[in-house]
Structure formats: structure tokens, C-alpha cells
Design a protein around this motif. Structure first.
Motif, mmCIF file in Angstrom:
data_model
loop_
_atom_site.group_PDB
_atom_site.id
_atom_site.type_symbol
_atom_site.label_atom_id
_atom_site.label_comp_id
_atom_site.label_asym_id
_atom_site.label_seq_id
_atom_site.Cartn_x
_atom_site.Cartn_y
_atom_site.Cartn_z
ATOM 1 N N UNK A 149 0.813 -1.220 0.000
ATOM 2 C CA UNK A 149 0.000 0.000 0.000
ATOM 3 C C UNK A 149 0.846 1.268 0.000
ATOM 4 N N UNK A 150 2.002 1.230 0.657
ATOM 5 C CA UNK A 150 2.884 2.396 0.711
ATOM 6 C C UNK A 150 4.333 1.922 0.715
ATOM 7 N N UNK A 151 5.205 2.755 0.154
ATOM 8 C CA UNK A 151 6.647 2.526 0.210
ATOM 9 C C UNK A 151 7.298 3.806 0.728
ATOM 10 N N UNK A 152 8.045 3.704 1.819
ATOM 11 C CA UNK A 152 8.779 4.842 2.364
ATOM 12 C C UNK A 152 10.268 4.560 2.167
ATOM 13 N N UNK A 153 10.934 5.368 1.362
ATOM 14 C CA UNK A 153 12.357 5.165 1.088
ATOM 15 C C UNK A 153 13.179 6.146 1.917
ATOM 16 N N UNK A 154 14.203 5.642 2.562
ATOM 17 C CA UNK A 154 15.055 6.438 3.441
ATOM 18 C C UNK A 154 16.450 6.559 2.823
ATOM 19 N N UNK A 155 16.778 7.725 2.316
ATOM 20 C CA UNK A 155 18.112 7.952 1.758
ATOM 21 C C UNK A 155 18.410 7.118 0.534
ATOM 22 N N UNK A 214 9.341 9.622 -0.011
ATOM 23 C CA UNK A 214 10.803 9.649 0.054
ATOM 24 C C UNK A 214 11.275 10.557 1.176
ATOM 25 N N UNK A 215 12.324 10.128 1.845
ATOM 26 C CA UNK A 215 12.959 10.954 2.866
ATOM 27 C C UNK A 215 14.432 11.104 2.522
ATOM 28 N N UNK A 216 14.844 12.345 2.325
ATOM 29 C CA UNK A 216 16.248 12.625 2.064
ATOM 30 C C UNK A 216 16.866 13.391 3.220
ATOM 31 N N UNK A 217 18.183 13.390 3.279
ATOM 32 C CA UNK A 217 18.903 14.108 4.333
ATOM 33 C C UNK A 217 20.080 14.855 3.715
ATOM 34 N N UNK A 218 20.621 15.775 4.468
ATOM 35 C CA UNK A 218 21.699 16.616 3.937
ATOM 36 C C UNK A 218 22.784 16.877 4.980
ATOM 37 N N UNK A 251 22.986 12.151 -2.726
ATOM 38 C CA UNK A 251 22.659 13.572 -2.870
ATOM 39 C C UNK A 251 21.181 13.796 -2.559
ATOM 40 N N UNK A 252 20.863 14.945 -1.969
ATOM 41 C CA UNK A 252 19.474 15.184 -1.585
ATOM 42 C C UNK A 252 18.546 15.125 -2.796
ATOM 43 N N UNK A 253 18.977 15.713 -3.930
ATOM 44 C CA UNK A 253 18.107 15.699 -5.109
ATOM 45 C C UNK A 253 17.807 14.272 -5.549
ATOM 46 N N UNK A 254 18.755 13.358 -5.308
ATOM 47 C CA UNK A 254 18.617 11.969 -5.748
ATOM 48 C C UNK A 254 17.707 11.158 -4.836
ATOM 49 N N UNK A 255 17.397 11.689 -3.661
ATOM 50 C CA UNK A 255 16.627 10.917 -2.681
ATOM 51 C C UNK A 255 15.128 10.902 -2.962
ATOM 52 N N UNK A 256 14.674 11.704 -3.925
ATOM 53 C CA UNK A 256 13.246 11.768 -4.244
ATOM 54 C C UNK A 256 12.930 10.924 -5.467
ATOM 55 N N UNK A 262 8.198 14.020 -1.050
ATOM 56 C CA UNK A 262 9.399 14.200 -0.233
ATOM 57 C C UNK A 262 8.953 14.673 1.153
ATOM 58 N N UNK A 263 9.421 13.980 2.191
ATOM 59 C CA UNK A 263 8.918 14.205 3.538
ATOM 60 C C UNK A 263 9.633 15.318 4.284
#
Length: 608
Positions: A149-155, A214-218, A251-256, A262-263
Motif C-alpha cells: 500500500x505504501x513505500x517509504x524510502x530512506x536515503x 521519500x525521505x532525504x537528508x543533507x 545527494x538530496x536531489x537523488x533521494x526523491x 518528499x517528507x
């Protein structure tokens, strides 16, 4: 005869049994220890204890490219957080240091097995790093999209990472070990992800981007971050190579993922965490995961970066040169260089690199590994700024190394891979140079085929890529090369002692380089289509075959809420009603699933 039938059943059941992934069960979160976890080694699936407040939902966690399930269970609150919130859990181990296609197959089998074990038709995926790309393969290539139902990707590096570009050039294989990237990292290069993997997945007929978050970090520079000794210099390297803000790997742009929500933004202070921190529940459960699970944050439609398989351009820029221990010549610095920035990867951990005068052998400066908190950690990456006393220096070390040298002079070399009209071209340009200056540029290239399109095959093969100067650009046509993934090194001498180097690559895909053709086989197997979109009250689902028996139809909104459900009994017709079951729906995007004869299909539609 009965004995023969019984023996056949035993053989068949034995084959089915061998296809099951080995599994074990975990104790309650407060009782889990590293010793206990180590006793379960060899099991692909670890099932959490069912919580007393079980809410009827299941979360499947899977790790990234380098790590294992240990990172999600030890020193991490994810299991405890999910348990306390009432979720059944399963932690899936795929193959470390292998590619997305292989791990996606393992994950697809896990989705089936977890669903059966936990007694559920649908699970939520939470993935770290390349586990997010393995999820793409599992859901689309292996058609498990309706079981999630959902996919949450971390980094997750959905668009690749510059580290992989750098580490996949033949002769520098030791870099993959030093950075912990492994043998499958060619599938995480920016050129592979941007021009093959993402178009393949984003144009897939089963793709449902509204299911992704998607969750990205910097915060690669966060000094107290987990594994900061490695991720601080590697993040600096990504930034230097053009990746911008990043978590030390992604890279942050790549995390989405395209179409995902994007969270966090790249200015949200909660995102100042690194690639290892982003998988820790104490950093992300309340901040990002729980709001999605609770329905407080909803992906309402397609957003984010999009891509097209045709006319696609990959662009990389170099304002640096590379120097390695294999190159005996000295480093010649331009007279205009004021401050030199070094980012160095060493084969041996904790090695130092000396900057020496090639004439006298005198050591001018020493670049040492950085230590933090007196921890005895392995460090393969060095960073330093150097104000040149001499215009000619030499780098030396007791370890093999490769150095990115940035001289601060804005005179870039730009590289493009262009797919256009069934052709693949490479283009090199120097935007700061005049036509006369371009005639004096000395450009040298070395290219290798490193693997097939899905990472298969490991022996590189040298290929001859010839560039010709045309209309102030250096062009090469590589369309006739063998299908696969290629790495290329470009060296340019552009005058006044300025040199530029770029490590990148290109992908030669199937006929016409049109990735849509890769998924035509999936489309041909689909039974149902819409007779029109947007859907009206008269709209129907059209089948390619005569339908006989029950057809179960479900309609969901883009937050995965079931809006309608009905069963139609068929007796040979080739279309079934849809429109009249949507008349009470509001305007927006929806998903209809059709369950017929043990097969399930999904179609996106619009209601105006």
C-alpha cells in the motif's frame, strides 16, 4: 498408483519448500540483543513478535546495499516504534553488495512470504538506501505492486550517486572496497539511474507513484552522526563532484523518487542527519514515518522530477583534475591557482598522503586522516586545503590513492550523454573557451564496458571512443557498441597549466535506446484496459479475452483509501461496467484494481 502420486506430491512440495526463504522470529523489542540476533544469521526474514495492540497492519523493513538487518534492529528504535504502534513487522535481508535486480527478486519473494505468514494481503515497505530501488524491481518487474500500500524510502539514491560514478572505472576497483560500495555499485551510478533504471521504472505500465514517499537528508557534515568519520569526507567528495547537499552517500536531489512525496526539504533542520542516521527510528519515526502511516501526510498525486526515455540528456561537470598513485608525473598547478582543495581516497585505512617538492623531495605538507572522539575507526578518505608554495608538486603515500584536485579556477569541462532518435551520443564542451582555444585542447578518453544492463558479467572490456571537434563541441557516437553499462575517463589539457578530468559513463540499451520497449512484454500480458480516460459514467473496462466467472473490482483514491468495491459475474462478455461505480467520486486521480482468475491488475484513471 497412490504411492506414485504421493511420491510426486512429495517432490513437488519439496521444490516449493526450497523456494521458501529461511526465516526466524524475534523476541519482543526490549529482549533483543546483538548476541541473539547473531544466532539468527542465515535467515532472510526475521519476524517481529505480534504486539498485544495489533492493528491489523504489517510493515516490511529492508536494508540497503552495504548494510544488513542489524542496522535496523540494534541501536535502532524502529522495531520498538512499530511494535508499540501495533504493527506486525518483518525484517528482510537481501544480498549485501549485490545489485537492485537480484535483491528485487529476493524482496518480491519476501513480500509473498510475509503476507502469507502474517495473514495479510497488503504490507507497507520501509526501505533504506538501495533497498528503495530493489523495491522498484519487486513491485514493477515482479508485479507485486498490488501487495503493497505504501513505500517509504530512506536515503535511497533513486538518481544514483557520484561516489558510484567515481568508483566504477576499471583499475580503481579497490575504491569500491574502501568506500564499502561492493561489486554491484555500477547500478548506482548517476548515468545508469538517470538514463536507464529510472526511465524503465517510471514508464512501467504498473507504476503507481502515489504509493511512494521519500525521505532525504543533507547532514553529511554532522560531527556526532553515526559513521561520521567515513561519511563526512565522502559527503565532501560528493559535493565537490557536483552532487550538492547530501547525506554522505545520497545527494538530496537523488533521494526523491519521481512522483513520490518528499517528507522533508533540504532546509529542514530535522534533515541534518547522515546516511546512517536516516535509518534510525529515533531520528525518523515520529518526524517522518508515523505521519505517513497515520494518514496525516498523503501523496495526492504525481510530483517531483520526471524523465522521458527519448531525448534524455545526462550532464556532468568537472572543475577538477584527478591524480593517482599510478601516475608518476608531478602535479602541475596553474599560475592562477590560489587555494588547492584535495579530496583523497586511500586503499589502506588511516594512511597519510605527502605533498612534496619533486625537485628536492622535501615534504611541503602532510594530509592526515581525521580522528573523532578518539575512536579507532577505519578512514579511507582525506580532505585538505593547500596554499601552493610551488607550482609543481607531487603526491606520495605508502598506500594506493586517487585524489580529486580542485584549483578554484572556473574553467569547467562539461560532459553529456544524449539519447536521441535511436542513437546515443557523447558530447564534451568547454563553455569558457573560445573557438581558437578549443583547437588547442588535448582530449584523451578511455572507456570500458563494465557489465550488462542488469549488472550481469563482471569482466570489463576496453572500447575505442573517438571524439571529433564539431561546432565547438567534441562529439562521439557510441550507438553501435554492445548493450551494457560503460565507464569512461576523460582527461583534458586546456592551456595555462589547467587540466580537467572526469570519471563518468554511459549506457547503451536495446534497439533504439527506447526503454519503453523493455516493458512491452508486461503490457502484452495485461488483460484489461480503459475504453477512455478520464472516466465517465458510461466508461467500461475492456478485456482482451472472453470473461467467465467472477471479476472483483476495487477503486482506491491516491491515498490508498478504498472508495468502492463490487463483483461482476461474467458469462463470456469482453467488457465490464466501471463508470457507473465512479459517479459518486469527486474529481481527482484514482486507481482501479481488477482481480480475475487468480490474476490482479491495476489501472490509473482520472475523474473530472
Amino acid at each position: 498408483m497412490k504411492k506414485i502420486l504421493f511420491l510426486c506430491l512429495l517432490i513437488i512440495s519439496g521444490k516449493l519448500f526450497t523456494q521458501q526463504l529461511p526465516y526466524a522470529t524475534l523476541p519482543e523489542p526490549h529482549s533483543l540483543s546483538l548476541n541473539y540476533l547473531n544466532s539468527l544469521l542465515g535467515n532472510n526474514i526475521l519476524y517481529g513478535t505480534t504486539p498485544p495492540n495489533y492493528n491489523g497492519k504489517t510493515i516490511l523493513f529492508t536494508h540497503g546495499f552495504v548494510t544488513s538487518t542489524e542496522i535496523m534492529l540494534i541501536g535502532n528504535s524502529l522495531y520498538k516504534d512499530a511494535y508499540q504502534a501495533g504493527y506486525k513487522t518483518a525484517f528482510v535481508a537481501t544480498s549485501r553488495l549485490k545489485g537492485d535486480w537480484e535483491n528485487g527478486e529476493i524482496l518480491s519473494r519476501s513480500i509473498d512470504q510475509v503476507g502469507t505468514y502474517c495473514g495479510t494481503d497488503v504490507v507497507t515497505l520501509i526501505t533504506h538506501s538501495n533497498g528503495g530501488k530493489a523495491a522498484d524491481v519487486a513491485l514493477l518487474e515482479y508485479q507485486k505492486i498490488d501487495k503493497v500500500d505504501k513505500v517509504i524510502t530512506l536515503g535511497t539514491p533513486h538518481w544514483g550517486t557520484q561516489l558510484a560514478d567515481f568508483a566504477n572505472y576499471p583499475g580503481l576497483e579497490w575504491i569500491t572496497g574502501a568506500l564499502g560500495l561492493g561489486t554491484g555499485s555500477q547500478l548506482s551510478t548517476t548515468y545508469y539511474c538517470e538514463t536507464y533504471f529510472r526511465p524503465y521504472m517510471d514508464n512501467h505500465p504498473l507504476n503507481q507513484p502515489q504509493k511512494f514517499y521519500s525521505l532525504g537528508a543533507w547532514g553529511y557534515s554532522r560531527p556526532l552522526g553515526y559513521l561520521s568519520a567515513l561519511l563526512i569526507p565522502s559527503g565532501a567528495g560528493i559535493s565537490l563532484l557536483g552532487g550538492g547537499k547530501n547525506d554522505g552517500v545520497t545527494p538530496f536531489y537523488s533521494s526523491t523518487r519521481p512522483g513520490a512525496k518528499q517528507l522533508m526539504t533540504d532546509s529542514d533542520p530535522r534533515g541534518y542527519i547522515n546516511h546512517a542516521d536516516i535509518v534510525l527510528g529515533q531520528n525518523v519515526w515520529n518526524q517522518a514515518i508515523k505521519p505517513v502511516l497515520d494518514g496525516q501526510v498523503v501523496n495526492t498525486g504525481v510530483s517531483g522530477k520526471t524523465t522521458q526515455p527519448e531525448n534524455k540528456e545526462l550532464k556532468a561537470v568537472s572543475n577538477y583534475q584527478l591524480v593517482s598513485s599510478e601516475e608518476p608525473e608531478s602535479l602541475q598547478l596553474s599560475k592562477d591557482a590560489k587555494n588547492i582543495q584535495f579530496e583523497i581516497i586511500t586503499k589502506n585505512s588511516n594512511a597519510s598522503v605527502n605533498i612534496t617538492d619533486p625537485m628536492t623531495g622535501k615534504t611541503l605538507s602532510q594530509i592526515k586522516p581525521e580522528t573523532r572522539d578518539n575512536r579507532n575507526t577505519e578512514n579511507h578518505i582525506l580532505s585538505s586545503n593547500y596554499s601552493p608554495e610551488n607550482r609543481q608538486v607531487k603526491l606520495s603515500s605508502n598506500s594506493e590513492f586517487i585524489a580529486i584536485v580542485k584549483d578554484g579556477i572556473d574553467n569547467p569541462m562539461e560532459y553529456k550523454m544524449i539519447k536521441e532518435n535511436g542513437k546515443t551520443y557523447l558530447e564534451i564542451s568547454f563553455p569558457k573557451l573560445s573557438s581558437d582555444d578549443l583547437d588547442k585542447v588535448f582530449l584523451k578518453s578511455s572507456a570500458y564496458r563494465v557489465s550488462g544492463l542488469k549488472g550481469e558479467g563482471s569482466k570489463e572490456k576496453s572500447v575505442n571512443v573517438k571524439f571529433n571537434l564539431q561546432d565547438n563541441k567534441f562529439l562521439a557516437d557510441v550507438s553501435n557498441e554492445e548493450t551494457g553499462i560503460y565507464s569512461i575517463r576523460l582527461n583534458a589539457q586546456i592551456g595555462n597549466g589547467v587540466k580537467r578530468t572526469l570519471l563518468n559513463g554511459f549506457v547503451v540499451s536495446t534497439e533504439g535506446n527506447n526503454v519503453n520497449k523493455e516493458v512491452e512484454s508486461v503490457k502484452k500480458n495485461l488483460l484489461f484496459t480503459l475504453d477512455g480516460n478520464p472516466v465517465m459514467e458510461s466508461s467500461k473496462l475492456v478485456s482482451t479475452i472472453e470473461l467467465r466467472g467472477d471479476v472483483l473490482v476495487k477503486i482506491y483514491n491516491y491515498s490508498s483509501k478504498l472508495m468502492n468495491e463490487y463483483t461482476i459475474k461474467t458469462k463470456g462478455e469482453k467488457n465490464i461496467e466501471l463508470g457507473r461505480y465512479t459517479k459518486d467520486l469527486g474529481k481527482g486521480n484514482y486507481l482501479v484494481t481488477i482481480d480475475y482468475n487468480n490474476a490482479k491488475e491495476s489501472i490509473k484513471f482520472i475523474k473530472n
